[in-house]
Design an enzyme around this catalytic site. Structure first.
Site, short mmCIF file in Angstrom:
data_model
loop_
_atom_site.label_atom_id
_atom_site.label_comp_id
_atom_site.label_asym_id
_atom_site.label_seq_id
_atom_site.Cartn_x
_atom_site.Cartn_y
_atom_site.Cartn_z
N LYS A 40 33.88 -31.95 18.29
CA LYS A 40 33.73 -33.29 18.87
C LYS A 40 35.09 -33.96 18.93
O LYS A 40 35.96 -33.71 18.10
CB LYS A 40 32.73 -34.15 18.08
CG LYS A 40 33.08 -34.46 16.68
CD LYS A 40 33.69 -35.80 16.39
CE LYS A 40 33.33 -36.86 17.33
NZ LYS A 40 34.15 -38.08 17.03
N THR A 55 37.91 -39.61 15.63
CA THR A 55 38.10 -38.34 15.03
C THR A 55 37.79 -37.13 15.88
O THR A 55 36.89 -37.13 16.69
CB THR A 55 37.24 -38.25 13.76
OG1 THR A 55 37.61 -39.31 12.92
CG2 THR A 55 37.41 -36.93 13.08
N ASN A 87 38.06 -49.06 25.03
CA ASN A 87 38.76 -49.40 23.79
C ASN A 87 39.09 -50.88 23.65
O ASN A 87 39.51 -51.31 22.58
CB ASN A 87 40.04 -48.58 23.66
CG ASN A 87 39.71 -47.13 23.34
OD1 ASN A 87 39.09 -46.86 22.32
ND2 ASN A 87 40.09 -46.24 24.22
N SER A 90 31.64 -54.66 17.82
CA SER A 90 30.18 -54.69 17.72
C SER A 90 29.55 -54.61 19.10
O SER A 90 30.22 -54.85 20.09
CB SER A 90 29.73 -55.96 17.03
OG SER A 90 30.40 -57.06 17.61
#
Lengths: 428, 428
Positions: free
Chosen positions: B206, B217, B423, B428
């Site tokens: 991933k 990550t 980004n 939230s």
């Protein structure tokens, strides 16, 4: 391309009002916009149109009536442009005494090989012939598209208009002539109280596209009437540059043509090595250059925010600068600044990969003094208070590494969709 | 969040068809999508939902029936997450023999201090208890939001479903469970012809948000039935990683949680140090990891193009990598790739500031073999031919520095407005 003088005046006034000037320094705010009174005594400037690429003035001259002490710093990019190579050589040849700076926009004269060098020489030679100078007394700068030959006939043709234009002595024409994708002209004059009287230091700059090798380059041309020896002037310029033009970043890219130069004409008070006046002058020079540098960031492509990244508590100033630059150039941090998001995780992760050593549990982050992250990963802050700061057009992020005495400050902008729009379009 | 299996299958098939596999390697294309037949003999995987953050599977296990040789490489970010610290320690404690990898998505367990370490330990302990393993035989990984405590009760609750889910042995469930902002699951299996029979090596990965410390990550979990000692396996993994996962970049940011791990179960043929089989296996492992790495770039946030940046003629491989990485991370180059612009000036300027030494007059640039810039700044190319290449979804840029034997290849994507959109939004 419009000159956008309103935006220039508003931005310069706001930034000047927010700057804590020392007692010895008075900024000359562009109130009545006395274009002819901008430069120190002994200097004149002009900007005319050579129709190189833009529908605006694109050929600038700054002329000193005396042989002036000269200092300059240049791009460290290996792919430096012909005018950079030529000007470096001229500074050596003339022993740091210069009479003029000639600069065109619209074409960078970069990646142009031996023809490029000959063209830079031709620009210096024609300027010298026109004003009765030695060719090595002329600094040459270019900014614009890379890899295309300079249209020398156009430039030489327009040069003939310079003597008449110099009679007007317009600083605004000069500031316009060096612009490429800048949206407004950038300029400021400071008066400095020295023991021997008042000296003036004035400067014009261009950035935007920052630092875009295509549309090119960060340029700043400064002049002072103070009498300063070339060696001292060069040291002052180099020091001031470290915390001003070298402390800003829009996208981390550096250009083939970057150049900052100052001429000291000698009509005003003397500034000698080691004196209190030298300290006062150095401080003022750094303030002027920082001011112009911030104007460049404010006008960065697609930028909507001017953010100071202040790192303290690093093992050394060098490590602090590594952390500050990595944070300032992180696309994730820059998009978060654009999104007005107090995203401390991205800031920590950028610092963590910067090469600066610290213990993550001890790191702290503040925005305009409001603590966002305390040691021990304590992120207990008011989102409301943070939002009030993050929506401002300018603020400071402080990152404390809790490790040592090293500090650094970098000025950067946010990353917006407009940046992609400006830079993702075809060249033509 | 949808699984987007169609996109996964199309992308994997296309990329596999474009890859020059050696004779010894057969990719197992997901035709009938035999989820249970994906892993090598001796391995099973499962993915279940712990409802940590996403409305999808978010807890994965990969289980080996034997104590497997284990190797892993981790993020070098100083701000590494608790599971990274825990897994490093476990590898040492177990002497490189592992039985399971447990991984959650939705929460990175990063910047969580001592509670984070206790939580990672709890995940390993609960997995060990459930399957009768030693706690140090369990690698732990997490990916997701930074700075929030792991919802351990949810995770322990969902863990009870793992034994039943393992009966299905779904590789797709596992690939789904490690996804965060990925738009499709990433997986591939290879069969490798060795002297002692056929070995299989399979992997899921991933990325996306690449490499985003917020949504986090890059992870890859690999397994093989070959019998390989831990030391050799670790060296093979580290070498393959250099040219695969360490050779990709979406935005230059690296995460707190990156981890690539491989388990070698030993049911298949042996691979011993210095043998021809070791060479064949190493090559296949690098091909598999490069394949998964390219899938990550293709799925990079806002990415529309996969571009290989190949630098040759540098003084050393290290300098070639410096140049390739600087070009690959330059926002100006990346926006030009997005704009399908053969903007060689930006490429030259990025190389020029990379720290790699070269003479600009000698540099050459090619796209898919088409010369864009020849030595001596000769940019005489057909814009039409260049446009035909630049509009492709994948191509290679070759930069020849003309200086020495150093080469490097980096895979990157373009920079689009969608990157900013993804980004720049609030957390939230």
């Amino acid at each position: 391309m419009t000159l956008n003088l309103h935006k220039a005046l508003d931005t310069i006034r706001e930034l000047a009002a927010a700057t804590p000037w020392p007692e010895t320094v008075t900024p000359l705010l562009p109130s009545g916009l006395d274009e002819a009174g901008f430069w120190p005594v002994g200097f004149r400037s002009a900007g005319v149109s050579a129709a190189i690429r833009y529908d605006k003035r694109d050929l600038m001259i700054l002329l000193s009536e005396n042989p002036a002490s000269a200092a300059a710093v240049f791009t460290t990019n290996l792919c430096c442009a012909a005018p950079v190579m030529h000007s470096k050589a001229s500074l050596v040849k003339s022993g740091g005494r210069m009479r003029a700076i000639i600069c065109n926009s619209g074409n960078a004269n970069a990646a142009t090989g031996s023809k490029g060098l000959a063209d830079a020489e031709a620009m210096a030679g024609a300027t010298a012939a026109l004003f009765g100078l030695k060719p090595e007394e002329v600094l040459v700068a270019s900014t614009g598209v890379i890899g295309q030959p300079l249209p020398i006939p156009k430039i030489l043709g327009a040069m003939k208009e310079l003597p008449a234009a110099l009679l007007r002595n317009s600083s605004l024409d000069a500031a316009e002539a060096i612009m490429t994708t800048d949206t407004f002209p950038k300029f400021l004059s400071l008066d400095i109280r020295l023991s021997g009287g008042t000296a003036r230091v004035s400067g014009i700059a261009k950035g935007s596209g920052m630092i875009c090798p295509d549309m090119a380059t960060m340029l700043a041309f400064l002049a002072t009437d103070a009498a300063i020896e070339p060696d001292l002037l060069q040291r002052m310029l180099r020091n001031a540059n470290r915390n001003s033009f070298n402390a800003i970043t829009v996208d981390g890219d550096t250009s083939t043509n970057d150049m900052v130069s100052i001429l000291a004409g000698g009509n005003g008070p003397s500034v000698s090595e080691g004196s209190r006046d030298a300290e006062i002058f150095s401080e003022a020079l750094e303030l002027l250059m920082t001011f112009l540098a911030k104007l460049i960031v404010i006008d960065g492509e697609g930028a909507t925010k001017l953010v100071g990244i202040h790192v303290e508590g690093a093992l050394s100033d060098r490590e602090a600068a590594m952390a500050a630059k990595t944070i300032a150039n992180s696309p994730l941090v820059k998009t978060a600044l654009h999104g007005q998001d107090a995203n401390w995780g991205r800031i920590m992760a950028a610092a963590g990969r910067s090469g600066a050593f610290f213990r993550q549990e001890e790191a702290e982050i503040l925005f305009n003094g409001l603590s966002i992250l305390k040691a021990g990963f304590n992120a207990d802050f008011s989102e409301e208070d943070a939002a009030a700061i993050l929506k401002k057009p300018s603020y400071t992020m402080t990152v404390r590494l809790g490790n040592g005495p090293g500090t650094a400050t970098i000025w950067t902008c946010d990353l917006s969709k407009e940046y992609i729009e400006i830079n993702g379009s075809y060249r033509s």
